[in-house]
Design a protein around this motif. Sequence first.
Motif, PDB file in Angstrom:
ATOM      1  N   ARG A  25       0.831  -1.210   0.000  1.00  0.00           N
ATOM      2  CA  ARG A  25       0.000   0.000   0.000  1.00  0.00           C
ATOM      3  C   ARG A  25       0.864   1.258   0.000  1.00  0.00           C
ATOM      4  O   ARG A  25       0.380   2.354  -0.296  1.00  0.00           O
ATOM      5  CB  ARG A  25      -0.896   0.048   1.241  1.00  0.00           C
ATOM      6  CG  ARG A  25      -2.012  -0.982   1.260  1.00  0.00           C
ATOM      7  CD  ARG A  25      -2.839  -0.854   2.531  1.00  0.00           C
ATOM      8  NE  ARG A  25      -2.045  -1.098   3.721  1.00  0.00           N
ATOM      9  CZ  ARG A  25      -1.962  -0.281   4.757  1.00  0.00           C
ATOM     10  NH1 ARG A  25      -2.596   0.864   4.763  1.00  0.00           N
ATOM     11  NH2 ARG A  25      -1.218  -0.595   5.798  1.00  0.00           N
ATOM     12  N   PRO A  60      14.165   0.669  11.408  1.00  0.00           N
ATOM     13  CA  PRO A  60      13.278   1.215  10.378  1.00  0.00           C
ATOM     14  C   PRO A  60      13.927   2.139   9.350  1.00  0.00           C
ATOM     15  O   PRO A  60      13.330   2.301   8.290  1.00  0.00           O
ATOM     16  CB  PRO A  60      12.248   2.005  11.185  1.00  0.00           C
ATOM     17  CG  PRO A  60      12.266   1.426  12.530  1.00  0.00           C
ATOM     18  CD  PRO A  60      13.677   0.974  12.758  1.00  0.00           C
ATOM     19  N   ARG A 291       8.354  17.696  21.829  1.00  0.00           N
ATOM     20  CA  ARG A 291       7.830  16.379  21.449  1.00  0.00           C
ATOM     21  C   ARG A 291       8.904  15.354  21.746  1.00  0.00           C
ATOM     22  O   ARG A 291      10.095  15.657  21.676  1.00  0.00           O
ATOM     23  CB  ARG A 291       7.458  16.348  19.962  1.00  0.00           C
ATOM     24  CG  ARG A 291       6.812  15.027  19.504  1.00  0.00           C
ATOM     25  CD  ARG A 291       6.472  15.034  18.023  1.00  0.00           C
ATOM     26  NE  ARG A 291       5.268  15.761  17.720  1.00  0.00           N
ATOM     27  CZ  ARG A 291       4.060  15.203  17.594  1.00  0.00           C
ATOM     28  NH1 ARG A 291       3.918  13.895  17.741  1.00  0.00           N
ATOM     29  NH2 ARG A 291       3.000  15.939  17.304  1.00  0.00           N
ATOM     30  N   TYR A 293      10.280  11.224  21.097  1.00  0.00           N
ATOM     31  CA  TYR A 293      10.245   9.946  20.390  1.00  0.00           C
ATOM     32  C   TYR A 293      11.107   8.968  21.190  1.00  0.00           C
ATOM     33  O   TYR A 293      12.284   9.246  21.440  1.00  0.00           O
ATOM     34  CB  TYR A 293      10.830  10.079  18.976  1.00  0.00           C
ATOM     35  CG  TYR A 293      10.066  11.011  18.053  1.00  0.00           C
ATOM     36  CD1 TYR A 293       8.929  10.567  17.380  1.00  0.00           C
ATOM     37  CD2 TYR A 293      10.491  12.316  17.834  1.00  0.00           C
ATOM     38  CE1 TYR A 293       8.229  11.405  16.521  1.00  0.00           C
ATOM     39  CE2 TYR A 293       9.799  13.162  16.974  1.00  0.00           C
ATOM     40  CZ  TYR A 293       8.672  12.703  16.316  1.00  0.00           C
ATOM     41  OH  TYR A 293       7.985  13.539  15.465  1.00  0.00           O
ATOM     42  N   TYR A 297      14.486   3.744  15.845  1.00  0.00           N
ATOM     43  CA  TYR A 297      14.361   4.551  14.639  1.00  0.00           C
ATOM     44  C   TYR A 297      15.536   4.320  13.701  1.00  0.00           C
ATOM     45  O   TYR A 297      15.374   4.228  12.502  1.00  0.00           O
ATOM     46  CB  TYR A 297      14.222   6.036  15.005  1.00  0.00           C
ATOM     47  CG  TYR A 297      12.927   6.333  15.721  1.00  0.00           C
ATOM     48  CD1 TYR A 297      11.801   6.709  15.012  1.00  0.00           C
ATOM     49  CD2 TYR A 297      12.817   6.181  17.103  1.00  0.00           C
ATOM     50  CE1 TYR A 297      10.591   6.940  15.654  1.00  0.00           C
ATOM     51  CE2 TYR A 297      11.606   6.414  17.760  1.00  0.00           C
ATOM     52  CZ  TYR A 297      10.504   6.789  17.026  1.00  0.00           C
ATOM     53  OH  TYR A 297       9.306   7.010  17.663  1.00  0.00           O
ATOM     54  N   PRO A 324       1.854  15.586  10.087  1.00  0.00           N
ATOM     55  CA  PRO A 324       1.563  14.145  10.050  1.00  0.00           C
ATOM     56  C   PRO A 324       2.492  13.381   9.115  1.00  0.00           C
ATOM     57  O   PRO A 324       3.068  13.946   8.177  1.00  0.00           O
ATOM     58  CB  PRO A 324       0.124  14.085   9.519  1.00  0.00           C
ATOM     59  CG  PRO A 324      -0.426  15.455   9.611  1.00  0.00           C
ATOM     60  CD  PRO A 324       0.722  16.403   9.622  1.00  0.00           C
ATOM     61  N   ALA A 325       2.623  12.108   9.385  1.00  0.00           N
ATOM     62  CA  ALA A 325       3.427  11.231   8.540  1.00  0.00           C
ATOM     63  C   ALA A 325       2.758   9.864   8.507  1.00  0.00           C
ATOM     64  O   ALA A 325       2.152   9.431   9.487  1.00  0.00           O
ATOM     65  CB  ALA A 325       4.845  11.106   9.088  1.00  0.00           C
ATOM     66  N   ASP A 326       2.859   9.190   7.380  1.00  0.00           N
ATOM     67  CA  ASP A 326       2.238   7.868   7.255  1.00  0.00           C
ATOM     68  C   ASP A 326       3.143   6.959   6.430  1.00  0.00           C
ATOM     69  O   ASP A 326       3.113   6.982   5.205  1.00  0.00           O
ATOM     70  CB  ASP A 326       0.855   7.985   6.609  1.00  0.00           C
ATOM     71  CG  ASP A 326       0.087   6.672   6.667  1.00  0.00           C
ATOM     72  OD1 ASP A 326       0.505   5.758   7.413  1.00  0.00           O
ATOM     73  OD2 ASP A 326      -0.940   6.550   5.969  1.00  0.00           O
ATOM     74  N   MET A 329       6.784   2.033   8.727  1.00  0.00           N
ATOM     75  CA  MET A 329       7.384   1.828  10.030  1.00  0.00           C
ATOM     76  C   MET A 329       7.409   3.100  10.891  1.00  0.00           C
ATOM     77  O   MET A 329       8.096   3.149  11.912  1.00  0.00           O
ATOM     78  CB  MET A 329       8.782   1.221   9.898  1.00  0.00           C
ATOM     79  CG  MET A 329       8.728  -0.131   9.181  1.00  0.00           C
ATOM     80  SD  MET A 329      10.338  -0.889   8.897  1.00  0.00           S
ATOM     81  CE  MET A 329      10.682  -1.588  10.516  1.00  0.00           C
ATOM     82  N   VAL A 331       4.362   6.183  11.835  1.00  0.00           N
ATOM     83  CA  VAL A 331       3.116   6.903  11.577  1.00  0.00           C
ATOM     84  C   VAL A 331       2.936   7.913  12.694  1.00  0.00           C
ATOM     85  O   VAL A 331       3.177   7.616  13.868  1.00  0.00           O
ATOM     86  CB  VAL A 331       1.904   5.940  11.552  1.00  0.00           C
ATOM     87  CG1 VAL A 331       0.647   6.697  11.118  1.00  0.00           C
ATOM     88  CG2 VAL A 331       2.152   4.751  10.633  1.00  0.00           C
ATOM     89  N   GLN A 332       2.542   9.111  12.319  1.00  0.00           N
ATOM     90  CA  GLN A 332       2.283  10.157  13.311  1.00  0.00           C
ATOM     91  C   GLN A 332       1.026  10.890  12.884  1.00  0.00           C
ATOM     92  O   GLN A 332       0.937  11.357  11.748  1.00  0.00           O
ATOM     93  CB  GLN A 332       3.484  11.100  13.371  1.00  0.00           C
ATOM     94  CG  GLN A 332       3.335  12.226  14.381  1.00  0.00           C
ATOM     95  CD  GLN A 332       4.586  13.104  14.438  1.00  0.00           C
ATOM     96  OE1 GLN A 332       5.671  12.638  14.785  1.00  0.00           O
ATOM     97  NE2 GLN A 332       4.451  14.359  14.080  1.00  0.00           N
ATOM     98  N   MET A 333       0.053  10.981  13.781  1.00  0.00           N
ATOM     99  CA  MET A 333      -1.213  11.631  13.422  1.00  0.00           C
ATOM    100  C   MET A 333      -1.027  13.136  13.245  1.00  0.00           C
ATOM    101  O   MET A 333      -1.508  13.724  12.307  1.00  0.00           O
ATOM    102  CB  MET A 333      -2.271  11.383  14.505  1.00  0.00           C
ATOM    103  CG  MET A 333      -2.838   9.980  14.474  1.00  0.00           C
ATOM    104  SD  MET A 333      -4.110   9.817  13.188  1.00  0.00           S
ATOM    105  CE  MET A 333      -4.690   8.143  13.536  1.00  0.00           C
TER     106      MET A 333
END
Lengths: 334, 334
Positions: A25, A60, A291, A293, A297, A324-326, A329, A331-333
């Motif tokens: 996908r 990732p 933020r 993390y 990574y 955002p990121a999608d 490995m 994903v961040q809303m």
Amino acid sequence: MKKLINNPTAVVEEMLEGYVAAYSRYVRQLPQNPRSIVSVNTVRPGKVGVICGGGSGHEPSFLGLIGKGMMDGVPVGNIFASPPPDPILEVTKAVDAGAGVLYLYGNYAGDCMNFDMAAELAGMEGIRVETVRITDDVASAPKSEEERRRGIAGDFLVFKVAGAAADLNYNLDEVVRAASKANQMTKTMGVALSPCHIPQTGRPSFELGADEMEIGLGIHGEPGVQRGKIKPADEVADDLLDRIFADMPLSKGDRVVVLVNGLGSTTYMELFIMFRRTAQVLADKGIEIHRSYVGEYVTSLEMGGCSISLMKVDDELARLIDHPADCPMFVQMS
Amino acid sequence: MKKLINNPTAVVEEMLEGYVAAYSRYVRQLPQNPRSIVSVNTVRPGKVGVICGGGSGHEPSFLGLIGKGMMDGVPVGNIFASPPPDPILEVTKAVDAGAGVLYLYGNYAGDCMNFDMAAELAGMEGIRVETVRITDDVASAPKSEEERRRGIAGDFLVFKVAGAAADLNYNLDEVVRAASKANQMTKTMGVALSPCHIPQTGRPSFELGADEMEIGLGIHGEPGVQRGKIKPADEVADDLLDRIFADMPLSKGDRVVVLVNGLGSTTYMELFIMFRRTAQVLADKGIEIHRSYVGEYVTSLEMGGCSISLMKVDDELARLIDHPADCPMFVQMS
């Protein structure tokens, strides 16, 4: 060395087959080269193409970070070895949408040579390419020779900023400016506890005593700055943070993004214990965490240890980090 | 055993402090008990509260999965030990919004006892509690005694379904029905390569020869079903899948969700090589993969090895799996 592999010389090809099968996908292999992985849905007219890359074994990074708000493509190298110019050029052509392409990679001689060669070839085909080499590893060279420093876990934060900038339709010069600022503002210090094993050789990436740790040891086994007995987590975190603060002074009221990165076999429990001390130290100095993390990574196969990265952010970097990121490995809303 | 910790008896408390500090946008500790972790933004009037839990050491499970579309709260146990009734009851009261609460946990004696006791206490306070015990580990008991089986990586898929159902305003009976169906349709087989070390004791969770693997070895070191020399990844995957197919027959045209879960120190490269073979075998049988998860979801500290889970999905389970989620350690756009 016990590993769930088949043929040690085919691990990268088999990983890529599995990766693309799991995440079709998001990504596909270019028909002419299975080492050239590109996004299926992020390239659009007028958007700067953003590529990162380097050797395999850091998952990732890099291939897991292809997707909206992050990378458009990744040329894949052998374990801990730069990709050659061919896949870099192929990915460049596939992700160029008329607005030029940015190369992002950790500052290692092999990567510099191969990406520069690809950039030259792309230029001959009319594609404008710019490069930002990531140099976040404070341990790898003194402040006076910052441009010689290696890129390690801070790679991720620079990728995040550049990918967001491109997704927000910054032009190539602006994406380069944002990525360069992100790199200048990002400092990392790592600690190694145990080596990884390269499937082809079965040999450890370095040797370390059963009760030893090494500060600043690189993600390919490059020598660090101090070896000694393992210490309590809080002392290790204090040591790493002191070295970062000495390199990038931070004052009350400054804002940072924190990345506590596991190198492969270090547990999440330990990473959170390291984060806990980091947050205490920053709070004591009046530095605000924008933020955080905490996780894996930029790994080094099953190496033991972790790193702490701080990125000092202004409003622009904070906004780009929050975009955002999608990806398969990451994903961040928002 | 080298670990980045301070006091071995305080690892859970220090992990939780770090975790909540890193992810205060998502979670908080209840003032009366630092072991009671609840969401800051998912509880809403009329929504069923969903709780999962168990021992520490399985991160990202359980505490990393608190957030929109997933869990509303997690009571935290010691390493590999059930939480006692107190934090379970506290979390239950905090996440109840009038529609009742669902308990989800892997089927272990200690968890059963403590969660049942909390459910009884909650009932006495007028909160309706239902329970679904997860029993996905094919290796842990024969088909004829399925209700005795343990819960392992398949936990994650059941959490995903139940969390989505609650977020979609299913009532408690409907969430229980969806979670029970998810559990019945989820089968897991694991392989262990190397043990983890409990911080308090420093001892390995089991012993395994330098060239050995064990099929079906549990995530707390419970004995498996077959020990032998390590084999190529494709043979290991075939073995795990054959045992799953023998337990849950699948036919051409069936759809499955695949989870290849790393236990802690196994590299992403190996997980993708295991996924590659899984996808080949499923394709050969004409079984469609609806969605894939490859990574660390239910770990056992730094244990080596992985598991393959298949969840056979109908339209409802597929929709619930695809529902978005936003947690500190698991985010899915859609």
